[in-house]
Structure formats: C-alpha cells, structure tokens
Design a protein around this motif. Structure first.
Motif, PDB file in Angstrom:
ATOM      1  N   ARG A   6      28.892  40.008  45.830  1.00  0.00           N
ATOM      2  CA  ARG A   6      27.708  40.734  45.382  1.00  0.00           C
ATOM      3  C   ARG A   6      26.894  41.120  46.604  1.00  0.00           C
ATOM      4  O   ARG A   6      26.632  40.285  47.470  1.00  0.00           O
ATOM      5  N   ASP A   7      26.490  42.398  46.668  1.00  0.00           N
ATOM      6  CA  ASP A   7      25.686  42.932  47.777  1.00  0.00           C
ATOM      7  C   ASP A   7      26.335  42.643  49.134  1.00  0.00           C
ATOM      8  O   ASP A   7      25.660  42.281  50.092  1.00  0.00           O
ATOM      9  N   GLY A   8      27.656  42.785  49.191  1.00  0.00           N
ATOM     10  CA  GLY A   8      28.364  42.601  50.454  1.00  0.00           C
ATOM     11  C   GLY A   8      28.524  41.157  50.887  1.00  0.00           C
ATOM     12  O   GLY A   8      29.033  40.887  51.961  1.00  0.00           O
ATOM     13  N   ARG A   9      28.074  40.213  50.051  1.00  0.00           N
ATOM     14  CA  ARG A   9      28.229  38.794  50.390  1.00  0.00           C
ATOM     15  C   ARG A   9      29.128  38.127  49.376  1.00  0.00           C
ATOM     16  O   ARG A   9      29.096  38.443  48.190  1.00  0.00           O
ATOM     17  N   SER A  10      29.968  37.196  49.856  1.00  0.00           N
ATOM     18  CA  SER A  10      30.835  36.486  48.923  1.00  0.00           C
ATOM     19  C   SER A  10      30.404  35.023  48.823  1.00  0.00           C
ATOM     20  O   SER A  10      30.097  34.384  49.825  1.00  0.00           O
ATOM     21  N   THR A  11      30.349  34.550  47.598  1.00  0.00           N
ATOM     22  CA  THR A  11      29.923  33.189  47.310  1.00  0.00           C
ATOM     23  C   THR A  11      31.033  32.489  46.528  1.00  0.00           C
ATOM     24  O   THR A  11      31.563  33.047  45.570  1.00  0.00           O
ATOM     25  N   VAL A  12      31.379  31.279  46.953  1.00  0.00           N
ATOM     26  CA  VAL A  12      32.382  30.511  46.219  1.00  0.00           C
ATOM     27  C   VAL A  12      31.706  29.857  45.023  1.00  0.00           C
ATOM     28  O   VAL A  12      30.738  29.112  45.171  1.00  0.00           O
ATOM     29  N   LEU A  13      32.212  30.141  43.822  1.00  0.00           N
ATOM     30  CA  LEU A  13      31.609  29.606  42.598  1.00  0.00           C
ATOM     31  C   LEU A  13      32.291  28.323  42.142  1.00  0.00           C
ATOM     32  O   LEU A  13      31.665  27.478  41.514  1.00  0.00           O
ATOM     33  N   ALA A  14      33.575  28.199  42.430  1.00  0.00           N
ATOM     34  CA  ALA A  14      34.311  27.018  41.974  1.00  0.00           C
ATOM     35  C   ALA A  14      35.570  26.869  42.790  1.00  0.00           C
ATOM     36  O   ALA A  14      36.070  27.825  43.380  1.00  0.00           O
ATOM     37  N   GLU A  15      36.062  25.638  42.847  1.00  0.00           N
ATOM     38  CA  GLU A  15      37.253  25.317  43.630  1.00  0.00           C
ATOM     39  C   GLU A  15      38.138  24.425  42.762  1.00  0.00           C
ATOM     40  O   GLU A  15      37.649  23.475  42.163  1.00  0.00           O
ATOM     41  N   PHE A  16      39.426  24.728  42.685  1.00  0.00           N
ATOM     42  CA  PHE A  16      40.369  23.939  41.882  1.00  0.00           C
ATOM     43  C   PHE A  16      41.439  23.383  42.805  1.00  0.00           C
ATOM     44  O   PHE A  16      41.930  24.074  43.677  1.00  0.00           O
ATOM     45  N   LYS A  17      41.807  22.120  42.583  1.00  0.00           N
ATOM     46  CA  LYS A  17      42.828  21.489  43.415  1.00  0.00           C
ATOM     47  C   LYS A  17      43.945  20.952  42.538  1.00  0.00           C
ATOM     48  O   LYS A  17      43.722  20.625  41.377  1.00  0.00           O
ATOM     49  N   GLY A  18      45.136  20.864  43.115  1.00  0.00           N
ATOM     50  CA  GLY A  18      46.286  20.402  42.345  1.00  0.00           C
ATOM     51  C   GLY A  18      47.265  21.539  42.153  1.00  0.00           C
ATOM     52  O   GLY A  18      47.055  22.649  42.620  1.00  0.00           O
ATOM     53  N   ALA A  19      48.362  21.250  41.472  1.00  0.00           N
ATOM     54  CA  ALA A  19      49.408  22.256  41.269  1.00  0.00           C
ATOM     55  C   ALA A  19      48.895  23.350  40.341  1.00  0.00           C
ATOM     56  O   ALA A  19      48.359  23.067  39.274  1.00  0.00           O
ATOM     57  N   ILE A  20      49.043  24.600  40.768  1.00  0.00           N
ATOM     58  CA  ILE A  20      48.613  25.761  39.979  1.00  0.00           C
ATOM     59  C   ILE A  20      49.868  26.526  39.553  1.00  0.00           C
ATOM     60  O   ILE A  20      50.778  26.727  40.346  1.00  0.00           O
ATOM     61  N   ARG A  21      49.910  26.959  38.293  1.00  0.00           N
ATOM     62  CA  ARG A  21      51.085  27.702  37.814  1.00  0.00           C
ATOM     63  C   ARG A  21      50.840  29.202  37.760  1.00  0.00           C
ATOM     64  O   ARG A  21      51.747  29.997  38.032  1.00  0.00           O
ATOM     65  N   GLU A  22      49.645  29.611  37.368  1.00  0.00           N
ATOM     66  CA  GLU A  22      49.340  31.036  37.329  1.00  0.00           C
ATOM     67  C   GLU A  22      47.835  31.222  37.335  1.00  0.00           C
ATOM     68  O   GLU A  22      47.085  30.297  37.022  1.00  0.00           O
ATOM     69  N   ILE A  23      47.417  32.438  37.712  1.00  0.00           N
ATOM     70  CA  ILE A  23      45.987  32.736  37.814  1.00  0.00           C
ATOM     71  C   ILE A  23      45.709  34.043  37.087  1.00  0.00           C
ATOM     72  O   ILE A  23      46.437  35.023  37.253  1.00  0.00           O
ATOM     73  N   GLU A  24      44.662  34.037  36.264  1.00  0.00           N
ATOM     74  CA  GLU A  24      44.221  35.275  35.615  1.00  0.00           C
ATOM     75  C   GLU A  24      42.900  35.691  36.247  1.00  0.00           C
ATOM     76  O   GLU A  24      41.992  34.862  36.381  1.00  0.00           O
ATOM     77  N   VAL A  25      42.821  36.942  36.641  1.00  0.00           N
ATOM     78  CA  VAL A  25      41.599  37.449  37.270  1.00  0.00           C
ATOM     79  C   VAL A  25      41.025  38.545  36.377  1.00  0.00           C
ATOM     80  O   VAL A  25      41.724  39.483  35.998  1.00  0.00           O
ATOM     81  N   TYR A  26      39.737  38.424  36.075  1.00  0.00           N
ATOM     82  CA  TYR A  26      39.074  39.367  35.178  1.00  0.00           C
ATOM     83  C   TYR A  26      38.637  40.627  35.927  1.00  0.00           C
ATOM     84  O   TYR A  26      38.553  40.622  37.165  1.00  0.00           O
ATOM     85  N   PRO A  27      38.367  41.705  35.175  1.00  0.00           N
ATOM     86  CA  PRO A  27      38.026  42.986  35.818  1.00  0.00           C
ATOM     87  C   PRO A  27      36.889  42.856  36.830  1.00  0.00           C
ATOM     88  O   PRO A  27      35.857  42.248  36.544  1.00  0.00           O
ATOM     89  N   GLY A  28      37.113  43.380  38.011  1.00  0.00           N
ATOM     90  CA  GLY A  28      36.093  43.385  39.053  1.00  0.00           C
ATOM     91  C   GLY A  28      35.928  42.067  39.786  1.00  0.00           C
ATOM     92  O   GLY A  28      35.075  41.962  40.666  1.00  0.00           O
TER      93      GLY A  28
END
Ligand SMILES: [Cu+2]
Length: 161
Positions: free
Chosen positions: A97-119
């Motif tokens: 947002r406004d040219g700055r990126s902020t980490v909102l959450a972090e997940f650890k462990g084995a990941i199988r797939e990721i869904e990313v919402y529009p934008g």
C-alpha cells in the motif's frame, strides 16, 4: 626422517588451522542466507496463466518466491511435486500500500498450495533440497463455464537443478 615427521606434523597443524573454520561455515543454516527473489504473476487481466510458466531453482539456495495476483480472479499456485523437492522456511502474506509493503502474517511448516486473492501478494520462502522436473503446477479454480483455470492454460513447469 625425524625432520620429515616434524614437517608432516606441522603441515597437518597448519591445514587444520586453515581448513577447520571453513568446514564449520559450510555446515551453517541454509535457510538463513540472503534470499534470491523470483516473482510469478498469477493471472493477467482477462487471462488465466502463470507468468512466467517455467521456473528454475537450484538446490541449497534460499528463494523468496513472490506470488503476485494482478488479475480480478483468485488463483492457486499448486504443485505437489514441487513441495516434495523443497524445505519451506515460511510463507508470508504481504500487503502493498502506497509503495510500502507490510508483512501481515507468517506461516511455518510444510505448505502444499497457496491461493492468492485479486490484487494481493504472498511470499514463499524455501530451500530446494532435491533435483527434479515437475509439470503439475496448476490452478484448479473452476471458472463460470465449468472449466478450470488449468484447462484454460494456467499450468506450468518447475525444474530444480
Ligand atoms: Cu486460477
């Protein structure tokens, strides 16, 4: 003969001095190196595709795979073959947002797939641990006509060397 033995002992001592610290460094935590950033776009406006749709990684290096969705539809990054070849350090949800990126959450462990919402954007931090070529990268979301995005061409290949 005696001086030759002394020479061997000195050589061994000098080699131990110089070689040992290097060997210790090489056994460090591979998931803590500076990451190599690779960006993949999930969809383009009006088009279901991974851009690029061919990804290449090397074992032993830390990658930050940035999954950006610039389209108007949600998309999956799914490859079970890929998840068998990597060690996941973390997945981060990032807000830009406004040219700055902020980490909102972090997940650890084995990941199988990721869904990313529009934008939105997610980052997958991992170290490839085995070589291989997988062709099961796909987005399984079904569109209005009943066909999946994969059937519209949203598939890809991942090579780990
Ligand atoms: Cu999709």
């Amino acid at each position: 003969m005696r001086s030759f033995r002394f020479f061997l002992a000195m050589t061994a001592a000098v080699m131990a001095f110089f070689v040992a610290p290097t060997a210790v460094d090489a056994a460090g935590d591979l998931s803590r190196q500076e990451p190599i950033t690779v960006t993949v776009e999930l969809g383009r406006p009006g088009r279901h595709a991974f851009v690029p749709d061919r990804l290449r990684f090397e074992t032993g290096k830390l990658y930050k795979l940035v999954l950006r969705n610039p389209s108007a539809d949600p998309h999956y990054f799914t490859s079970h073959g890929f998840t068998q070849l990597i060690f996941t350090r973390k997945v981060q949800v990032v807000q830009e947002r406004d040219g700055r990126s902020t980490v909102l959450a972090e997940f650890k462990g084995a990941i199988r797939e990721i869904e990313v919402y529009p934008g939105q954007t997610a980052e997958w931090w991992f170290v490839p641990i085995a070589t291989g070529r997988v062709t099961d990268l796909r987005c399984g979301i079904a569109g209005a006509g009943g066909k999946t995005h994969a059937e519209h061409g949203m598939v890809g290949e991942i090579v780990i060397e």
